[in-house]
Write a protein that holds these residues in place. Structure first.
Motif, PDB file in Angstrom:
ATOM      1  N   TYR A 226       2.093   3.975  -3.106  1.00  0.00           N
ATOM      2  CA  TYR A 226       1.659   5.288  -3.268  1.00  0.00           C
ATOM      3  C   TYR A 226       2.289   6.273  -3.100  1.00  0.00           C
ATOM      4  O   TYR A 226       2.556   7.345  -4.166  1.00  0.00           O
ATOM      5  CB  TYR A 226       0.858   5.941  -1.483  1.00  0.00           C
ATOM      6  CG  TYR A 226       0.453   7.617  -1.542  1.00  0.00           C
ATOM      7  CD1 TYR A 226      -0.500   7.683  -1.825  1.00  0.00           C
ATOM      8  CD2 TYR A 226       1.541   7.493  -1.210  1.00  0.00           C
ATOM      9  CE1 TYR A 226      -1.089   9.084  -1.592  1.00  0.00           C
ATOM     10  CE2 TYR A 226       1.201   8.927  -1.092  1.00  0.00           C
ATOM     11  CZ  TYR A 226      -0.274   9.743  -0.690  1.00  0.00           C
ATOM     12  OH  TYR A 226       0.248  11.136  -1.041  1.00  0.00           O
ATOM     13  N   THR A 227       4.057   5.562  -2.985  1.00  0.00           N
ATOM     14  CA  THR A 227       4.843   6.479  -2.943  1.00  0.00           C
ATOM     15  C   THR A 227       5.729   6.325  -4.582  1.00  0.00           C
ATOM     16  O   THR A 227       6.036   7.466  -4.640  1.00  0.00           O
ATOM     17  CB  THR A 227       5.856   5.423  -2.201  1.00  0.00           C
ATOM     18  OG1 THR A 227       5.305   6.119  -0.565  1.00  0.00           O
ATOM     19  CG2 THR A 227       6.993   6.512  -2.020  1.00  0.00           C
TER      20      THR A 227
ATOM     21  N   LEU B 253       3.002   8.922  -7.007  1.00  0.00           N
ATOM     22  CA  LEU B 253       3.867  10.330  -6.346  1.00  0.00           C
ATOM     23  C   LEU B 253       5.299   9.936  -6.371  1.00  0.00           C
ATOM     24  O   LEU B 253       5.471  11.666  -6.860  1.00  0.00           O
ATOM     25  CB  LEU B 253       3.593   9.974  -4.782  1.00  0.00           C
ATOM     26  CG  LEU B 253       3.756  11.628  -4.170  1.00  0.00           C
ATOM     27  CD1 LEU B 253       2.513  12.291  -4.725  1.00  0.00           C
ATOM     28  CD2 LEU B 253       4.148  11.636  -2.518  1.00  0.00           C
TER      29      LEU B 253
ATOM     30  N   PRO C 289      -0.971  13.490  -5.675  1.00  0.00           N
ATOM     31  CA  PRO C 289      -1.640  12.827  -4.512  1.00  0.00           C
ATOM     32  C   PRO C 289      -2.909  12.067  -4.660  1.00  0.00           C
ATOM     33  O   PRO C 289      -2.614  10.615  -4.129  1.00  0.00           O
ATOM     34  CB  PRO C 289      -1.578  13.504  -3.038  1.00  0.00           C
ATOM     35  CG  PRO C 289      -0.528  14.656  -3.346  1.00  0.00           C
ATOM     36  CD  PRO C 289      -0.745  14.656  -4.580  1.00  0.00           C
TER      37      PRO C 289
ATOM     38  N   ALA D  24      -2.161   9.159  -6.347  1.00  0.00           N
ATOM     39  CA  ALA D  24      -1.322   7.955  -6.012  1.00  0.00           C
ATOM     40  C   ALA D  24      -2.073   7.193  -4.710  1.00  0.00           C
ATOM     41  O   ALA D  24      -1.459   6.320  -4.659  1.00  0.00           O
ATOM     42  CB  ALA D  24      -0.386   9.200  -5.132  1.00  0.00           C
ATOM     43  N   ILE D  25      -3.668   7.664  -4.869  1.00  0.00           N
ATOM     44  CA  ILE D  25      -3.911   6.579  -3.930  1.00  0.00           C
ATOM     45  C   ILE D  25      -4.500   5.605  -4.619  1.00  0.00           C
ATOM     46  O   ILE D  25      -4.166   4.751  -4.085  1.00  0.00           O
ATOM     47  CB  ILE D  25      -5.889   7.125  -3.083  1.00  0.00           C
ATOM     48  CG1 ILE D  25      -4.878   8.461  -2.238  1.00  0.00           C
ATOM     49  CG2 ILE D  25      -6.456   6.859  -2.458  1.00  0.00           C
ATOM     50  CD1 ILE D  25      -5.643   8.936  -1.022  1.00  0.00           C
TER      51      ILE D  25
ATOM     52  N   THR E 212       1.044  -1.191   0.266  1.00  0.00           N
ATOM     53  CA  THR E 212      -0.143   0.083   0.284  1.00  0.00           C
ATOM     54  C   THR E 212       0.299   1.578   0.120  1.00  0.00           C
ATOM     55  O   THR E 212       0.635   1.888  -0.494  1.00  0.00           O
ATOM     56  CB  THR E 212      -1.065  -0.145   1.337  1.00  0.00           C
ATOM     57  OG1 THR E 212      -1.634  -1.169   1.279  1.00  0.00           O
ATOM     58  CG2 THR E 212      -1.858   1.348   1.752  1.00  0.00           C
ATOM     59  N   TYR E 213       1.896   1.549   1.028  1.00  0.00           N
ATOM     60  CA  TYR E 213       2.400   2.925   1.148  1.00  0.00           C
ATOM     61  C   TYR E 213       3.140   2.746  -0.054  1.00  0.00           C
ATOM     62  O   TYR E 213       3.805   3.569  -0.779  1.00  0.00           O
ATOM     63  CB  TYR E 213       3.304   2.605   1.893  1.00  0.00           C
ATOM     64  CG  TYR E 213       3.009   1.895   3.546  1.00  0.00           C
ATOM     65  CD1 TYR E 213       1.616   3.759   3.466  1.00  0.00           C
ATOM     66  CD2 TYR E 213       3.377   1.695   4.758  1.00  0.00           C
ATOM     67  CE1 TYR E 213       1.235   3.728   5.203  1.00  0.00           C
ATOM     68  CE2 TYR E 213       2.409   1.438   5.711  1.00  0.00           C
ATOM     69  CZ  TYR E 213       1.989   2.444   5.989  1.00  0.00           C
ATOM     70  OH  TYR E 213       1.137   2.504   7.133  1.00  0.00           O
TER      71      TYR E 213
ATOM     72  N   SER F 136      -1.835   2.762  -4.855  1.00  0.00           N
ATOM     73  CA  SER F 136      -1.800   2.195  -3.309  1.00  0.00           C
ATOM     74  C   SER F 136      -2.695   1.244  -3.562  1.00  0.00           C
ATOM     75  O   SER F 136      -3.399   0.367  -2.763  1.00  0.00           O
ATOM     76  CB  SER F 136      -2.003   2.792  -2.409  1.00  0.00           C
ATOM     77  OG  SER F 136      -3.522   3.654  -2.104  1.00  0.00           O
ATOM     78  N   CYS F 137      -4.076   1.332  -3.556  1.00  0.00           N
ATOM     79  CA  CYS F 137      -4.913   0.182  -4.258  1.00  0.00           C
ATOM     80  C   CYS F 137      -5.040  -0.807  -4.989  1.00  0.00           C
ATOM     81  O   CYS F 137      -5.276  -1.987  -4.726  1.00  0.00           O
ATOM     82  CB  CYS F 137      -6.454   0.996  -4.704  1.00  0.00           C
ATOM     83  SG  CYS F 137      -7.753   2.304  -3.300  1.00  0.00           S
TER      84      CYS F 137
END
Length: 183
Positions: free
Chosen positions: A68-69, A72, A78, A81-82, A64-65, A85-86
């Motif tokens: 996102y990262t 990003l 952002p 970027a979610i 997940t992290y 993570s999904c």
């Protein structure tokens, strides 16, 4: 392009990640840090630390992290970027879900089969080796361990072993000790 690469990498990690999240860490670092360079080694180390402290399996939390990262760092905002993570969370969970579904269907039939038992016995040492590899990968120049870290480790081990201190309380105590010792 990064979206398909993330999907591919995390499906692969989900399929090959026998032994749980710690066993997956070496696979994750090989692709995410070394091969594609989506995140730096320092970011990877930080993500692993955060994934250990948050509720849930470390493999899923780190996916997940990292999703996102990576998105990003690729220049997306952002909110987008979610979605990364999904995507990575879904991709790392899907193979395990399908495999467990399939195994549970056939396991009752073949539970006492000598080949099935032998396969499970063969997977045990591999799992231990993958977890050891993950520990060795985290022992790098980015994670220099000094005597203060050993003191925190020893105190945490002693308090958990002798006084059965709850893990969440131990995390808070170790964090406070880190602030005091490293400030």
């Amino acid at each position: 392009m990064i979206w398909f690469q993330l999907l591919y990498v995390y499906l692969k990690i989900g399929i090959l990640g026998f032994g749980g999240g710690y066993a997956m860490l070496s696979l994750i670092q090989a692709d995410v840090v070394d091969r594609y360079g989506w995140i730096s080694l320092q970011e990877f180390t930080d993500i692993v630390a955060i994934s250990q402290m948050t509720p849930g399996p470390i493999g899923i939390n780190s996916a997940t992290y990292i999703g996102y990262t990576a998105i990003l760092n690729a220049g997306y905002p952002p909110a987008v970027a979610i979605l990364g993570s999904c995507l990575t969370t879904f991709a790392v969970c899907l193979p395990s879900f399908l495999l467990v579904l399939l195994i549970s269907y056939y396991f009752a039939k073949f539970r006492h089969n000598k080949y099935v038992e032998a396969a499970f016995l063969g997977l045990r040492p591999v799992t231990v080796g993958l977890i050891a590899a993950a520990a060795l990968l985290l022992m790098n120049h980015e994670n220099f361990i000094d005597y203060k870290s050993y003191l925190i480790f020893a105190a945490a081990f002693f308090l958990t072993w002798k006084f059965k201190v709850h893990p969440i309380l131990m995390i808070l105590i170790a964090g406070a000790a880190g602030i005091v010792l490293y400030w």
